[in-house]
Design an enzyme around this catalytic site. Structure first.
Site, mmCIF file in Angstrom:
data_model
loop_
_atom_site.group_PDB
_atom_site.id
_atom_site.type_symbol
_atom_site.label_atom_id
_atom_site.label_comp_id
_atom_site.label_asym_id
_atom_site.label_seq_id
_atom_site.Cartn_x
_atom_site.Cartn_y
_atom_site.Cartn_z
ATOM 1 N N ASN A 246 0.819 -1.218 0.000
ATOM 2 C CA ASN A 246 0.000 0.000 0.000
ATOM 3 C C ASN A 246 0.852 1.267 0.000
ATOM 4 O OD1 ASN A 246 -2.005 -1.846 0.144
ATOM 5 N ND2 ASN A 246 -2.868 -1.176 2.085
ATOM 6 N N LEU A 247 0.286 2.323 -0.550
ATOM 7 C CA LEU A 247 1.011 3.588 -0.659
ATOM 8 C C LEU A 247 1.620 4.022 0.675
ATOM 9 C CD1 LEU A 247 1.799 6.094 -2.282
ATOM 10 C CD2 LEU A 247 -0.427 7.076 -1.704
ATOM 11 N N LYS A 248 0.854 3.897 1.757
ATOM 12 C CA LYS A 248 1.354 4.390 3.059
ATOM 13 C C LYS A 248 2.578 3.602 3.519
ATOM 14 C CE LYS A 248 -1.322 1.520 6.087
ATOM 15 N NZ LYS A 248 -2.524 1.090 6.561
ATOM 16 N N GLY A 249 2.748 2.360 3.054
ATOM 17 C CA GLY A 249 3.978 1.620 3.288
ATOM 18 C C GLY A 249 4.273 1.319 4.743
ATOM 19 N N TYR A 250 5.528 1.496 5.122
ATOM 20 C CA TYR A 250 5.974 1.026 6.438
ATOM 21 C C TYR A 250 7.108 1.913 6.941
ATOM 22 C CZ TYR A 250 7.242 -2.521 9.930
ATOM 23 O OH TYR A 250 7.500 -3.196 11.093
#
Ligand code: B12
Length: 252
Positions: free
Chosen positions: A130-134
């Protein structure tokens, strides 16, 4: 002047190099008592800790005692023997990945991922895709060079594979968290068998990840790579673009 570290015999350190000090915590299924404390000390000795010390213990619930201990690890490992191929991967940054993909692949890289079987844990696959990532790192959705499909959790292997075939995926990404009764092994193995049965194994990169997945386990099960705790999306992206570039190069 700091003392040279002997990399052939590495052990933990706390106050002084080579003191081997480790903090450990565990629960014993015995009632909170002095006998429980003695049992923990004896067990720590058997685990290979010299001078074990109980720094805290308490009743967890009736019949169970929780311990926090210190001990000096008596064992060492040869770090120099672990520096071979496969351990010193240099990861590219997001920008480097974009340039590398543009130069060596030259089209969108299609990836399909899910947490499969009965596994409901979706945070790992979301972190990768997902765009928000980690931890401030974009997931692959945020890369210009990737086209991503995140099918979520509890996805049957057959559904994941069908989607991968539908979108002509370059890579299938699987997340597995629950390892009770080796569920992850059965589930990961089933997907490989299905991909092989469809005759797609050579054209698809297969990668899996999860807290108890390792590169070694993944390869043993027929995957190209496996990723564990501490993985960031650019680690995965580095692997995919390099692997795909190598495949593209070998077919041209
Ligand atoms: C949040 C959580 C849940 C949530 C999940 C919500 C969701 N939408 O995901 C809920 C409450 C639903 C849940 C349910 C259950 N859970 Co739970 N859960 C957790 C918890 C607290 C955190 C997991 C997490 O999100 N970690 C954060 C992510 C980022 O870490 P990660 O998954 O490891 O991902 C990283 C890497 O592994 C890797 N990675 C992961 N996947 C992939 C994939 C690819 C392709 C790549 C490249 C990398 C990669 O990259 C990620 C980033 O670095 C853990 C305990 C813990 N503290 O870890 C228990 C834990 C995982 N759960 C556990 C259990 C047992 C369950 C249940 C079975 C409980 C029950 N009896 O009902 C159910 C599962 C039901 C099912 N059918 O699956 C156990 C698993 C034990 C085991 N080894 O089998 C744990 C360890 C708790 C425990 N100590 O007992 N859980």
């Amino acid at each position: 002047m700091p003392r040279e570290i002997d990399l052939t015999a590495v052990k933990p350190y706390a106050d002084h190099r080579g003191d081997g000090l480790v903090q450990l915590s565990f629960t014993l299924p015995v009632p909170y008592s002095l006998a429980a404390r003695k049992a923990a000390l004896e067990l720590a000795g058997k685990m290979g800790f010299d001078e074990p010390e109980v720094v805290h213990y308490e009743q967890l619930t009736e019949g169970y005692t929780y311990f926090v201990m210190y001990g000096a690890c008596a064992h060492t490992v040869d770090f120099t023997a672990l520096e071979g191929e496969g351990f010193n991967i240099e990861y590219m940054t997001e920008d480097e990945i974009e340039s590398f993909a543009a130069e060596h692949v030259g089209r969108k890289i299609v990836v399909v991922g899910a947490s499969t079987g009965s596994d409901t844990h979706s945070v790992g696959i979301d972190a990768m895709l997902n765009l928000k990532g980690y931890h401030g790192h974009h997931g692959l959705e945020g890369y210009r060079s990737f086209e991503t499909y995140n099918l979520g959790s509890q996805v049957p292997n057959s559904v994941l594979l069908a989607k991968a075939i539908e979108v002509d995926a370059d890579a299938i990404l699987v997340s597995q968290t629950v390892t009770q009764q080796n569920l992850h092994v059965q589930n990961l193995t089933e997907l490989v068998e299905m991909v092989e049965a469809e005759g797609r194994r050579r054209e698809m990169i297969l990668a899996c990840g999860g807290p108890r997945v390792s590169g070694e386990l993944a390869k043993e099960l027929g995957y190209d790579a496996g990723f564990s705790k501490g993985t960031y999306p650019h680690h995965l992206a580095t692997f995919i673009v390099r692997e795909l570039a190598a495949r593209v190069a070998s077919t041209t």
